[in-house]
Design a protein around this motif. Structure first.
Motif, mmCIF file in Angstrom:
data_model
loop_
_atom_site.group_PDB
_atom_site.id
_atom_site.type_symbol
_atom_site.label_atom_id
_atom_site.label_comp_id
_atom_site.label_asym_id
_atom_site.label_seq_id
_atom_site.Cartn_x
_atom_site.Cartn_y
_atom_site.Cartn_z
ATOM 1 N N ILE A 223 32.413 49.299 67.076
ATOM 2 C CA ILE A 223 31.331 49.119 66.108
ATOM 3 C C ILE A 223 30.801 50.520 65.815
ATOM 4 N N ALA A 224 30.937 50.966 64.580
ATOM 5 C CA ALA A 224 30.451 52.308 64.231
ATOM 6 C C ALA A 224 28.937 52.324 64.338
ATOM 7 N N ASP A 225 28.375 53.381 64.922
ATOM 8 C CA ASP A 225 26.921 53.484 64.880
ATOM 9 C C ASP A 225 26.531 54.251 63.615
ATOM 10 N N ARG A 226 25.235 54.346 63.356
ATOM 11 C CA ARG A 226 24.777 54.916 62.084
ATOM 12 C C ARG A 226 25.219 56.376 61.946
ATOM 13 N N PHE A 227 25.184 57.070 63.073
ATOM 14 C CA PHE A 227 25.574 58.464 63.101
ATOM 15 C C PHE A 227 27.048 58.613 62.685
ATOM 16 N N GLU A 228 27.893 57.759 63.265
ATOM 17 C CA GLU A 228 29.315 57.774 62.901
ATOM 18 C C GLU A 228 29.513 57.328 61.462
ATOM 19 N N ALA A 229 28.683 56.374 61.023
ATOM 20 C CA ALA A 229 28.830 55.862 59.663
ATOM 21 C C ALA A 229 28.642 56.994 58.659
ATOM 22 N N PHE A 230 27.597 57.784 58.840
ATOM 23 C CA PHE A 230 27.358 58.848 57.869
ATOM 24 C C PHE A 230 28.500 59.857 57.830
ATOM 25 N N GLY A 231 29.130 60.098 58.974
ATOM 26 C CA GLY A 231 30.176 61.108 59.026
ATOM 27 C C GLY A 231 31.579 60.584 58.771
ATOM 28 N N SER A 232 31.770 59.258 58.774
ATOM 29 C CA SER A 232 33.139 58.764 58.643
ATOM 30 C C SER A 232 33.303 57.596 57.677
ATOM 31 N N ASP A 233 32.234 56.932 57.254
ATOM 32 C CA ASP A 233 32.368 55.976 56.142
ATOM 33 C C ASP A 233 32.746 56.795 54.908
ATOM 34 N N ILE A 234 33.400 56.166 53.949
ATOM 35 C CA ILE A 234 33.713 56.942 52.753
ATOM 36 C C ILE A 234 32.427 57.357 52.031
ATOM 37 N N HIS A 235 32.448 58.539 51.481
ATOM 38 C CA HIS A 235 31.403 58.993 50.566
ATOM 39 C C HIS A 235 31.942 58.786 49.141
ATOM 40 N N ALA A 236 31.111 59.115 48.163
ATOM 41 C CA ALA A 236 31.542 58.918 46.780
ATOM 42 C C ALA A 236 30.734 59.804 45.850
ATOM 43 N N ARG A 237 31.202 59.873 44.586
ATOM 44 C CA ARG A 237 30.406 60.431 43.485
ATOM 45 C C ARG A 237 30.147 61.933 43.557
ATOM 46 N N ASP A 238 30.977 62.667 44.248
ATOM 47 C CA ASP A 238 30.791 64.121 44.325
ATOM 48 C C ASP A 238 31.471 64.744 43.099
ATOM 49 N N HIS A 239 30.778 64.737 41.969
ATOM 50 C CA HIS A 239 31.392 65.184 40.711
ATOM 51 C C HIS A 239 30.552 66.239 40.011
ATOM 52 N N ARG A 240 31.256 67.149 39.352
ATOM 53 C CA ARG A 240 30.651 68.076 38.385
ATOM 54 C C ARG A 240 31.302 67.759 37.057
ATOM 55 N N ILE A 241 30.501 67.474 36.043
ATOM 56 C CA ILE A 241 31.070 67.043 34.771
ATOM 57 C C ILE A 241 30.473 67.868 33.640
ATOM 58 N N LYS A 242 31.365 68.538 32.898
ATOM 59 C CA LYS A 242 30.932 69.246 31.702
ATOM 60 C C LYS A 242 31.215 68.355 30.515
ATOM 61 N N GLY A 243 30.271 68.256 29.620
ATOM 62 C CA GLY A 243 30.501 67.366 28.477
ATOM 63 C C GLY A 243 30.008 67.960 27.175
ATOM 64 N N ARG A 244 30.704 67.607 26.099
ATOM 65 C CA ARG A 244 30.271 67.969 24.749
ATOM 66 C C ARG A 244 30.329 66.722 23.885
ATOM 67 N N LEU A 245 29.363 66.600 23.005
ATOM 68 C CA LEU A 245 29.368 65.497 22.044
ATOM 69 C C LEU A 245 29.126 66.092 20.660
ATOM 70 N N ALA A 246 30.037 65.786 19.736
ATOM 71 C CA ALA A 246 29.910 66.265 18.356
ATOM 72 C C ALA A 246 29.401 65.126 17.489
ATOM 73 N N VAL A 247 28.410 65.430 16.626
ATOM 74 C CA VAL A 247 27.828 64.402 15.753
ATOM 75 C C VAL A 247 27.785 64.903 14.314
ATOM 76 N N ASP A 248 27.779 63.952 13.391
ATOM 77 C CA ASP A 248 27.610 64.349 11.997
ATOM 78 C C ASP A 248 26.114 64.358 11.652
ATOM 79 N N ALA A 249 25.797 64.654 10.413
ATOM 80 C CA ALA A 249 24.385 64.836 10.042
ATOM 81 C C ALA A 249 23.595 63.541 10.154
ATOM 82 N N GLU A 250 24.295 62.389 10.048
ATOM 83 C CA GLU A 250 23.595 61.103 10.165
ATOM 84 C C GLU A 250 23.465 60.658 11.622
ATOM 85 N N GLY A 251 24.037 61.433 12.529
ATOM 86 C CA GLY A 251 23.958 61.057 13.933
ATOM 87 C C GLY A 251 25.121 60.201 14.383
#
Ligand SMILES: Cc1cc2nc3c(=O)[nH]c(=O)nc-3n(C[C@H](O)[C@H](O)[C@H](O)COP(=O)(O)OP(=O)(O)OC[C@H]3O[C@@H](n4cnc5c(N)ncnc54)[C@H](O)[C@@H]3O)c2cc1C
Lengths: 291, 799
Positions: B292-320
């Motif tokens: 049975i994993a304890d909380r300490f083990e859980a933080f260090g060995s359960d999967i983590h997620a969402r470690d992302h860096r995202i660059k984004g561009r959005l192009a729009v026309d004059a009407e949006g």
């Protein structure tokens, strides 16, 4: 993690405590509310030979007033502190502090003696008792001694308690009509240890002149930090936005906060300035408050 | 298709509809057991000769294992045995987590315990088995393991740079996977645009904190060569295959039993090396081993997620109008891709989902998935969705600001029209039917926008900064084999249900989907009760046992109701037909002239009761001699369901957040939150609403609180619930949930998934609300979690 194997004894009186302490030796630890100690045992951060449960010692319980002194037994639970009428009347800052400590389940067990003995740098009660200029009553087989709160705390998780000594009570000078007391803190979530906190106790005349001030910070250093310069900046003049600003300015020299997971020293310094104004604004004359 | 009686189709209120449980808030039959502490979690199971495992975990992010001295540990009272990686490799083959359809993907072989090197702090290195968990921990403390610390590759930004530490030299570099989706001509669209907005976003590495930690008991029985695993898991059949394959056993000799599970959120759908180690140790010792994993083990060995860096561009026309989205995503996934779903799917989802709610022509999105010496990441609730939604909706608000258009107006202008379906998104996603505009309309009925804007203006005069933020989203549910199966993973997209009637007229439904605490068993009971025509109290549901339930995929990607529910409905309907066949023979009536209402066979035309099911059961089971010889009398039916028309059933919705930023402290106070979502047919409104609310809370966690913080050496600093902040009730706003129902036509039930909608949209709504609040001060935050520190920095209060 599981606790290490250890002994457990529950004592009913101080006399029995001294005997058991003698027999158990220096590796045994006092158990009060258990809300800090039991958690650290689960991390195996300490491996005491045994726990000596003091929660049945009647002499450590109760809140009473004698003359100008409010006496709070060391086993007083945080929840009791929050609802005791004598505390509310004579040391309102403690009643105000109680709901800021953790959550109801923890407040139902955690004790003031345990909190003071632990001396967590982000804890509310050590800062409050220093701001109140309270006296910590400690006892051992050899007898009792009284330590001014400001001398009792000696840094990160360190106090003046000697081996074989326990805290039996806290003695607080009762509030007078001149007393102004408040506690303000910044926490990420309700019940968390403070990112920065301030226990402020002032004595103010009817005309607003500040005769005495003790601004004691927590969560921004190694313990309850008396901001000497900021406190001094308030004394001798009526409390105004200007004197509050002077007190804020003096914090630069008073505090030398370490960084933590919430951010660096600059964040803590900034928050200390913010809560100084928030705490003291409540004591401003109503005309100026509205301004 | 879809001709199911609902309260609406009959013009009745939900409560008045007789004999129907679809669309009713039936209380969960298993809730009381959970509240009373009478559930059976894996840790509640004890077996004769049970021993307990504890692990020595690497204190280093990257280190060579120099030597392991077990002598002192073996001398600890209660310690039974110590296992190293080499010991376990004798009985267990390593696994490599790649999917064939993710072209070019690579990862290294992973063993239950590493052979030569530890590659993240918290990785299990040596196992101690003892009579109690405490003794096993004493044994771990007595182990002497010498490590030779190696340089660690911690920062994902430098993982592919020259001079990076290559974590698995045999792979050549730290690149796991990269993919670019491109439609139209992004460069030309950007060159010709009226405005192009651009920003870099970060989503913080966090994890799904399950109330019940990971738990397993493996019990290898030498007498019959079987392995029985009691496991807190989302996917018992998948794990049966994994245990059998890696331990070189026949699949039929492995049984996975999963009773109550205290939350999973994707955390419990992966293969964990320490859990595989437990199975290996049981196989070697021939006795049951519990971990049975304890909380300490859980933080260090359960999967983590969402470690992302995202660059984004959005192009729009004059009407949006949106012309092009151009996105570049980078994610660090730890030292191994996680088996068998892999750790590339999150980035791949970002590519699939960016811009998802909108109509536009030009799209380019690249994801780059790299290795690093941190805990492995993989699928966590709403995989990739909150990331794609954050980028998309953040850019949409930037465009609205650049054009001086209202955030609602720009969304209304660009959301895919409700009559445009079926259609395919620029990222290649096929949409059967969505309701963005109807959802927006419904949201605007719920959110008092004018009142809020007036209050906002008034408060600003007093130095109080409040903000309103919106986020449209799509959610991928009811996955077909296109998700994993086509990549070679033995993960079933099909699911099955067996429904039988016992002599007393009660029903038992055995389903391949699983109960994680979310109420799957409750909706299965409702569906079966509805399909056969009995009171819901007469249905018992069995899930989580590979030896008794039909083969299925379990709980993942929002499929319990949509896939498992349809299988249950079809088998219930088949059973009803079978029962009516028998009843017809007994009552000398045409089966078609009979019906079953609340547990009784009735005359369809008059509603007159002909026979209780208990009487029918009595005769079939005890007096079969009285029935016609050739009458088929099997009161049990099994049906399976798999989607065939669409790779996924997409859902959609929109959220709004109203909050206040304390610009002195940087604290965010959530005032109110709204979500309108369209999960198709709502089976149990109460459960759907609570799924949405729980999902929003986990989205709030990612946006404001939860963060796995590592230092430069790869040491995890947030290893307790005091440091890793989960969202708590006191800080949660009132959450208002509304629904639009666009049933999928792929099934009779018409249900799609509802479990991830809340998480998909909440972080973006909160980000937009914070930035709306801060806009008069010229500050903006784009990195989650939005902490006081980050907000004060954005304001320039601290440097
Ligand atoms: C989740 C959580 C959140 C918390 N949040 C806060 C918070 O926000 N603010 C805060 O201030 N505290 C917080 N606490 C700590 C809580 O207030 C504890 O109750 C308190 O710090 C210790 O009191 P106790 O009676 O539980 O002491 P114990 O845990 O029993 O003991 C703590 C230490 O004090 C010693 N000790 C106890 N009593 C005496 C005595 N009379 N004389 C000498 N030594 C003694 C013990 O030997 C031990 O070393 C939190 C605790 C938890 C679990």
């Amino acid at each position: 993690m599981k606790w290490p194997a250890m002994g457990y004894a529950r004592v009913e009186s101080l006399d029995e405590l001294w005997q058991v302490l003698d027999a158990a030796g220096p590796e045994a630890q006092i158990l009060a509310g258990g809300q800090s100690l039991l958690a650290t045992l689960s991390f195996r951060l300490s491996e005491p030979s045994g726990l000596i449960d003091i929660t049945r010692i009647a002499a450590l319980r109760g809140v009473s007033v004698a003359g100008a002194t409010l006496r709070i037994g060391s086993l007083t639970r945080h929840a009791e502190l929050g609802r005791d009428p004598l505390v509310a009347a004579h040391a309102p800052i403690l009643a105000e502090a109680a709901p800021l400590i953790a959550h109801p389940a923890i407040r139902n067990r955690g004790t003031i003696g345990g909190s003071l003995a632990l001396a967590d740098p982000a804890a509310e009660l050590p800062a409050c008792v220093v701001a109140l200029d309270a006296t910590i009553v400690v006892a051992s087989r050899g007898g009792e001694r009284r330590v001014p709160a400001a001398d009792f705390f000696q840094g990160l998780f360190t106090t003046d308690l000697q081996p074989g000594e326990i805290i039996t009570a806290v003695e607080v000078p009762v509030a007078t009509p001149a007393s102004r007391q408040t506690i303000v803190e910044v926490t990420r979530r309700s019940g968390d240890y403070a990112m920065a906190g301030l226990a402020a106790v002032l004595a103010m005349r009817a005309d607003g002149t500040v005769d005495a001030a003790r601004l004691v910070f927590f969560g921004v250093g190694s313990g309850a930090e008396i901001a000497t310069g900021a406190s001094a900046a308030l004394i001798g003049a009526p409390l105004t936005r200007a004197t509050i600003a002077a007190a804020q300015g003096a914090l630069a020299d008073d505090l030398d906060p370490p960084g933590d997971l919430h951010g660096g020293p600059e964040l803590k310094r900034h928050l200390a300035r913010v809560i100084t104004a928030r705490a003291l604004d409540t004591f401003l004359a109503s005309a100026e408050q509205a301004a | 298709m879809n001709e199911i009686v609902t309260p609406k189709s009959l013009g009745l209120s939900r409560e008045d509809l007789p004999n129907s449980y679809i669309g009713r808030s039936v209380p969960r039959p298993n809730a009381r057991k959970l509240v009373e502490g009478r559930a059976t979690y894996t840790d509640d199971v004890t077996l004769p000769r049970l021993v307990h495992a504890a692990f020595l975990r690497s204190p280093h992010a990257h280190a060579r294992i120099v030597s392991i001295d077990t002598a002192a540990a073996l001398a600890v009272p209660g310690v039974v045995r110590v296992f190293t990686g080499a010991d376990l490799a004798k009985v267990c083959d390593p696994w490599v987590a790649v999917l064939a359809h993710l072209k070019g993907m690579k990862s290294a072989p992973q063993y239950p315990l590493p052979l030569e090197r530890a590659t993240w702090q918290g990785e299990a290195v040596v196992a101690v088995v003892a009579e109690t968990r405490a003794a096993a921990e004493d044994g771990v403390a007595a182990l002497a393991v010498a490590f030779d610390a190696l340089p660690a590759q911690v920062d994902m930004e430098t993982a592919l740079a020259p001079g990076a530490v290559v974590i698995h030299p045999e792979l050549g570099d730290n690149l796991v996977f990269t993919r670019t989706a491109e439609t139209g001509n992004v460069e030309a669209a950007i060159a010709g645009a009226h405005k192009v907005v651009e920003a870099t976003f970060h989503t913080g590495r966090h994890t799904g904190v399950t109330l019940e930690p990971r738990s397993i008991i493996a019990d290898y029985n030498r007498a019959d060569g079987t392995l029985t695993v009691h496991h807190s898991t989302q996917a018992p059949h998948m794990m049966q295959n994994v245990f059998a394959t890696q331990l070189r056993m026949a699949e039929g000799d492995v049984r996975v039993i999963c009773k109550d599970v205290g939350g999973s959120y994707g955390i419990k759908v992966h293969v964990y090396p320490d859990e595989m180690a437990v199975a290996c140790m049981s196989k070697i010792m021939g006795r049951p081993v519990k971990f049975i994993a304890d909380r300490f083990e859980a933080f260090g060995s359960d999967i983590h997620a969402r470690d992302h860096r995202i660059k984004g561009r959005l192009a729009v026309d004059a009407e949006g109008r949106f012309l092009a989205f151009d996105i570049d995503d980078l994610t660090g996934i730890g030292p191994y891709s996680v088996y068998p779903r892999t750790s590339a799917v999150e980035g791949n989802q970002v590519v699939n989902l960016c811009g998802g709610p909108y109509a536009f022509d030009n799209y380019r999105c690249t994801t780059t998935v790299v290795l690093q010496n941190k805990a492995p990441t993989s699928q966590y609730r709403a995989v990739g969705h909150p990331i794609a939604t954050t980028v998309t909706e953040g850019l949409v608000d930037l465009a609205a600001e650049a054009l001086g258009i209202d955030p609602v107006a720009i969304r209304r202008k660009n959301l895919i029209r409700d009559d445009a379906y079926p259609c395919t998104s620029p990222a290649g996603m096929k949409f059967e039917g969505l309701s963005h505009h109807a959802s927006l309309d419904k949201l605007l009925e719920m959110v008092p926008v004018e009142k809020i804007r007036a209050d906002q203006a008034e408060q600003r005069k007093r130095g109080v900064y409040r903000g309103l933020g919106f986020a449209s989203f799509i959610e991928l549910t009811n996955p077909s084999p296109f998700m994993y199966g086509i990549g070679g993973a033995k993960i079933s997209a099909q699911d099955g249900c067996t429904v039988r009637m016992d002599p007393d007229g009660s029903l038992v439904a055995l389903s391949g989907v699983t109960e994680q605490g979310q109420g799957t068993e409750a909706i299965l009971a409702q569906i079966v009760a509805h399909g056969v025509g009995v009171p819901v109290s007469k249905v018992k549901v069995v899930t989580g046992d590979t030896q008794t339930t039909p083969y299925g995929g379990g709980t993942w990607a929002c499929r319990g109701a949509g896939i498992g529910g349809e299988a249950a409905l079809q088998s219930a309907i088949a059973l009803k037909e079978q029962i009516l066949e028998v009843a017809g023979a007994m009552l000398q009536a045409q089966a078609a002239s009979l019906d079953i209402v609340m547990g009784e066979v009735v005359d369809k035309a008059t509603g007159q009761v002909r026979m209780p099911l208990a009487e029918l059961g009595r005769i079939v089971y005890y007096r079969g001699d009285t029935l016609p010889k050739d009458l088929a009398r099997e009161l049990v039916q099994t049906r399976h369901f798999i989607t065939k028309e669409y790779p996924f059933a997409f859902t959609n919705g929109i959220q709004a957040s109203w909050l206040e930023v304390d610009v002195e402290t940087g604290m965010v106070k959530l005032l109110e939150h709204w979500c309108v979502e369209d999960c198709g047919r709502v089976i149990n409104p109460m459960l759907v609403d609570e799924q949405v609310r729980g999902g929003i809370v986990q989205g709030i966690g990612g946006a404001l609180y939860e963060h796995c913080i590592y230092n430069e050496d790869g040491q995890l600093l947030t290893t307790t619930l005091a440091d890793y902040l989960v969202p708590m009730a006191a800080e949660m706003p009132d959450m208002h949930v509304g629904h639009v129902e666009t049933p999928t036509k792929e099934s009779l039930l018409g249900a799609k998934g509802a479990g991830e909608a809340g998480t998909a949209g909440a972080p973006a709504a909160i980000m937009n609300a914070i930035n709306d609040a801060l806009s008069p001060l010229g500050a903006r935050v784009l990195a989650q979690p939005f902490t006081p520190d980050r907000i004060l920095r954005a304001l320039g209060t601290i440097a």
